[in-house]
Write a protein that holds these residues in place. Structure first.
Motif, PDB file in Angstrom:
ATOM      1  N   ARG A 207      24.514  52.409 126.051  1.00 59.10           N
ATOM      2  CA  ARG A 207      25.053  51.722 124.877  1.00 59.10           C
ATOM      3  C   ARG A 207      25.697  50.394 125.279  1.00 59.10           C
ATOM      4  NH1 ARG A 207      30.086  54.546 122.244  1.00 59.10           N
ATOM      5  NH2 ARG A 207      30.851  53.911 124.312  1.00 59.10           N
ATOM      6  N   GLU A 208      26.503  50.421 126.311  1.00 63.17           N
ATOM      7  CA  GLU A 208      27.207  49.211 126.727  1.00 63.17           C
ATOM      8  C   GLU A 208      26.248  48.113 127.171  1.00 63.17           C
ATOM      9  OE1 GLU A 208      29.861  50.541 129.758  1.00 63.17           O
ATOM     10  OE2 GLU A 208      30.977  51.846 128.385  1.00 63.17           O
ATOM     11  N   ASN A 209      25.099  48.512 127.689  1.00 63.79           N
ATOM     12  CA  ASN A 209      24.120  47.530 128.157  1.00 63.79           C
ATOM     13  C   ASN A 209      22.971  47.327 127.169  1.00 63.79           C
ATOM     14  OD1 ASN A 209      24.796  46.735 131.158  1.00 63.79           O
ATOM     15  ND2 ASN A 209      25.295  48.913 130.935  1.00 63.79           N
TER      16      ASN A 209
END
Length: 239
Positions: A207-209
């Protein structure tokens, strides 16, 4: 004319259980060869592929901890199992003419190269299939987390998770025939619903990437290439 594909660079997570096939333990060479052919079909579409392989068909560190053993040592043993599987998968790929290399997070230069992002990217640029072994190189992290980490380091367009079923369900469809199958989800929905397709750290890292996760059946021959071509059957996790 080349087939248009959904993703140009992907990382495929192959579980140890997938390599086991119908056996109770170890590696079914016929299954490894079939997975290699699926990878070959995907490469013919012009897709760059790297792989993270698990080790559950040989050893699971959590099994040691559950019986009172040392979790760190158990996880280290599990990391070694992933190297065995990576070497087997490389053999299946090279048998059909695919240039493949194993990079291990645990240095063992007599057997394979050690992992670094720059080395991995250099191999990928030369058209090789890069197989990542040894997990993250650290205990307490699953190979799902390793897959999300390597996906981010390789700058892939999507992380493909090959599973025992054809997508993400609300419960195990083998024991809950009425389980709901999802076509699309967001990363947050996977986390909030507690869907156990990958561990929390892996989903959060993806998600963060902003890496989509594509969950499909590793046992469906040709399914990998079909999904890349815009067909097939899978659940896509994307924001």
């Amino acid at each position: 004319m080349a087939t248009e594909v959904r993703f140009k660079r992907v990382l495929l997570k192959v579980s140890g259980e997938a390599l086991m096939g119908a056996q109770g333990f170890g590696i079914d060479v016929a299954v490894a060869d079939r997975i290699a052919r699926d990878i070959q079909s995907a490469r013919k579409l012009g897709v760059d592929i790297s792989i993270v392989v698990g080790g559950g068909n040989i050893f699971r560190g959590v099994a040691v901890a559950s019986k009172g053993g040392d979790r760190v040592t158990g996880d280290q043993m599990g990391m070694l199992a992933t190297v065995i599987n990576a070497l087997a998968l490389r053999t299946s790929l090279t048998k059909i003419g695919i240039d493949a290399v194993v990079l291990s997070a645990i240095p063992m230069p007599e057997i394979c190269e050690s992992f670094s992002q720059l080395v991995a990217l250099a191999h990928a640029e030369k058209g090789r299939v890069v197989i990542f072994a040894g997990g993250t190189g650290n205990p307490f992290f699953t190979t799902d987390s390793a897959a999300a980490l390597r996906a981010a380091e390789m700058g892939v367009d999507a992380l493909f998770k090959g599973t025992q079923v054809d997508g993400i369900y609300s419960a195990d469809p083998k024991t809950h025939p009425d389980a709901t199958r999802y076509e699309r989800l967001t990363h947050d929905e996977v986390l909030n619903k507690g869907l156990a397709v990958m561990d929390v750290a892996a989903v959060a890292l993806a998600r963060e990437n902003r890496i989509p996760i594509v969950v499909f059946s590793i046992h469906e021959e040709g399914g990998f290439a079909a999904i890349l071509s815009g067909g097939g059957r899978a659940t896509v996790v994307s924001d």
